[in-house]
Scaffold this motif. Structure first.
Motif, short mmCIF file in Angstrom:
data_model
loop_
_atom_site.label_atom_id
_atom_site.label_comp_id
_atom_site.label_asym_id
_atom_site.label_seq_id
_atom_site.Cartn_x
_atom_site.Cartn_y
_atom_site.Cartn_z
N ILE A 46 48.36 69.65 53.26
CA ILE A 46 49.36 69.31 54.27
C ILE A 46 50.66 68.86 53.61
CG2 ILE A 46 49.87 67.90 56.29
CD1 ILE A 46 46.84 67.52 56.64
N ALA A 47 51.74 69.54 53.93
CA ALA A 47 53.07 69.12 53.47
C ALA A 47 53.57 68.02 54.38
CB ALA A 47 54.03 70.30 53.48
N LEU A 147 52.32 71.52 58.13
CA LEU A 147 53.53 70.76 57.89
C LEU A 147 53.53 69.57 58.85
CD1 LEU A 147 56.41 70.41 56.65
CD2 LEU A 147 57.25 71.90 58.50
N ALA A 148 53.52 68.35 58.33
CA ALA A 148 53.50 67.14 59.15
C ALA A 148 54.92 66.62 59.34
CB ALA A 148 52.63 66.07 58.51
N LEU A 149 55.30 66.39 60.60
CA LEU A 149 56.62 65.88 60.95
C LEU A 149 56.50 64.51 61.59
CD1 LEU A 149 58.19 69.15 62.44
CD2 LEU A 149 58.37 68.28 60.10
N GLY A 150 57.54 63.71 61.47
CA GLY A 150 57.49 62.30 61.88
C GLY A 150 57.92 62.00 63.30
N HIS A 151 57.75 62.94 64.23
CA HIS A 151 58.12 62.66 65.62
C HIS A 151 57.10 61.71 66.24
CE1 HIS A 151 59.97 66.81 65.08
NE2 HIS A 151 60.98 66.00 65.27
N GLU A 186 50.74 75.59 60.45
CA GLU A 186 50.80 74.79 61.67
C GLU A 186 51.68 73.57 61.47
OE1 GLU A 186 46.63 75.27 64.15
OE2 GLU A 186 46.78 73.68 62.67
N ILE A 187 52.31 73.13 62.55
CA ILE A 187 52.99 71.83 62.57
C ILE A 187 52.03 70.82 63.17
CG2 ILE A 187 54.71 70.50 63.86
CD1 ILE A 187 56.71 72.63 63.42
N ILE A 188 51.98 69.62 62.60
CA ILE A 188 51.26 68.51 63.22
C ILE A 188 52.20 67.32 63.30
CG2 ILE A 188 48.97 69.27 62.48
CD1 ILE A 188 49.07 67.15 60.27
#
Length: 276
Positions: A46-47, A147-151, A186-188
């Motif tokens: 996971i990025a 790809l992990a995003l901080g939303h 995938e985005i998580i």
């Protein structure tokens, strides 16, 4: 750039605070979102995208702690893009990652410069799209499948209301979704249940003062629709303290029988049709 000269607390204390002092507000909702939406599977690579702001820094630290304690084997890869930050903001980002003991793959891009030349009317939208694409590309290059995003929780609510008021559709920010442009990616969004105010409190507690968005394009000259919606929700909350929970609940409680029309898998449906 934040000029606060207070020194961060030791890294071990930062990590202990996530699990102990802020367990109810950060660690528990973070874990619940990952479980509820099945964000992590065995052997995921996971990025973790770090923008330099408070949200992505807290997400990175939470993912780091999960990696150390999880029964599910996965590998976090921390990435951070410089789209054209000032030297001061770049230095702040690097220093904060070091203070929080987050090992980051830094890479450069010219997104701010490109955005200035091709999207003068709507730079924020174009910048966001280009930054997302660059992060996807780097994640793929590093062999990641997610790809992990901080939303966070508040971002979800604000996006829902922005779509309702400015685009005329009921659409929200999903906790997990497949990329349409990058195969097998995938985005998580692991902070899906985490409130912004608790992120603020944690960052103040550990004495880390992150940069803002670092934008050199708008320099606060462009009105922020998201800021307008944030203020609107804050005003509504004065009269109805539960308004944030109600907005969030609405995206999980849609009654199709009371909708005039809707879209599903690129097909449009109308409530008077017999075949829906």
């Amino acid at each position: 750039m934040n000029t606060n000269t207070s020194l961060p607390i030791p890294t071990k204390e930062m990590e202990r605070a996530l699990i102990k002092k802020f367990r109810k507000y950060l660690w528990s909702p973070f874990i619940r979102a990952i479980i509820d939406f099945e964000m992590i599977q065995q052997n995921d690579r996971i990025a973790i995208a770090i923008s330099g702001g408070k949200d992505s820094l807290v997400m990175a630290k939470l993912m780091q702690e999960l990696y150390r304690h999880s029964d599910i084997p996965f590998e976090p890869v921390f990435i951070s893009m410089n789209p054209g930050f000032s030297k001061e903001n770049e230095s702040s980002l690097i220093a904060n990652c070091k203070a929080m003991d987050i090992p980051v793959h830094f890479f450069q891009s010219d997104i701010f410069e490109v955005t200035t030349s091709i999207a003068k009317e709507n730079p924020c939208y174009m910048c966001a799209r280009m930054r997302r694409g660059a992060l996807y590309g780097k994640a793929e290059e590093l062999g990641c499948n997610k790809l992990a995003l901080g939303h966070h929780f508040n971002d979800v609510n604000e996006t829902t209301i922005m779509n309702l008021l400015y685009t005329g559709c009921f659409k929200t920010m999903l906790p997990k979704l497949k990329s349409t442009n990058f195969n097998n990616m995938e985005i998580i969004r692991p902070l899906y249940y985490v409130y912004e105010e608790h992120i603020h409190k944690y960052m103040n507690y550990i004495q880390i003062f992150p940069m803002d968005c670092g934008c050199t394009v708008t320099k606060n000259e462009v009105s922020s629709k998201r800021k307008e919606i944030k203020n609107l929700i804050a005003t509504l909350k004065i009269q109805n303290p539960n308004v944030e929970k109600c907005i969030f609940k609405s995206i999980q409680n849609i009654n199709i029988d009371c909708c005039i029309s809707w879209q599903y898998k690129d097909k449009n449906y109308f409530y008077l049709e017999d075949n829906y």
